[in-house]
Design a protein around this motif. Structure first.
Motif: not given
Length: 210
Positions: A62-67, A122-125, A130-133
């Motif tokens: 995802g954005d901000r280098r999050r995987t 990209d905003k949707l993803r 962020n909601l996975l947690d």
């Protein structure tokens, strides 16, 4: 670890760590910088390795280098939280739609979090990751249609949700090439009834603006 490892070596080692279950489905991997430090390489090399693993279908970046790790097994979701992703929350029409959805969900014991994606995949993803947690139970979503790159990211995101067994319902519009249930307006019937009303009231020059 020896210095000078290429991205292929890092890709293979990370693939093996994923296979052994070091990170579970939906779990975030360490940051690019932390992995670069661990493998004694550049951040760009790590990014290249992760991109290759994403192409294999093992990861979603995802954005901000999050995987996060993709998965294939079913998950028991009991959060009672539904994510609603619409074009624009500040639009009065969407505001009314969201209030109706929230009222209906509340009657069934669910709560809702709403997000404007503004036709940006990209905003949707990023919002979904962020909601996975929060272990969301499902997603209500107005599909993204514009732009080749936007559609590509959108389809990857839908594939990601399917792999995580998160139920999706499209609202307002739908995609013919995706087998996803949807709720939308009967535009043909609505247009016919509106035109008929105008004619009955004496109008003859009627235009249609979409």
């Amino acid at each position: 670890m020896p210095k000078g490892k290429g991205y292929r070596q890092i890709q293979e080692e990370l693939r093996e760590r994923l296979r052994k279950g070091e990170w579970q489905e939906g779990e975030r991997l360490p940051s690019y910088r932390k992995l670069a430090s661990e493998y004694e390489c550049s951040v760009n090399t790590v990014e290249k390795a992760l991109r290759a693993l994403e192409e294999e279908g093992l990861l979603l970046r995802g954005d901000r280098r999050r995987t996060v790790v993709r998965g294939n097994g079913p998950e028991a979701r009991k959060s009672g939280l539904i994510g609603a992703f619409v074009l624009a929350i500040d639009n009065p029409i969407w505001g009314s739609v969201l209030r109706g959805i929230e009222d209906r969900l509340h009657r069934d014991g669910f709560s809702m979090i709403s997000v404007s994606h503004e036709q940006r995949a990209d905003k949707l993803r990023t919002a979904l990751m962020n909601l996975l947690d929060a272990n969301i139970d499902g997603v209500l979503l107005s599909p993204i249609e514009h732009g080749k790159e936007e559609r590509r990211i959108f389809y990857e995101t839908m594939d990601f949700l399917r792999h995580h067994h998160i139920r999706v319902v499209f609202i307002d519009r739908f995609r013919h090439d995706l087998d996803i249930p949807y709720v939308t307006t009967d535009n043909i019937s609505a247009s016919y009834r509106l035109t008929k009303l105008l004619i009955e009231n004496g109008h003859r020059q009627i235009g249609f603006v979409r």
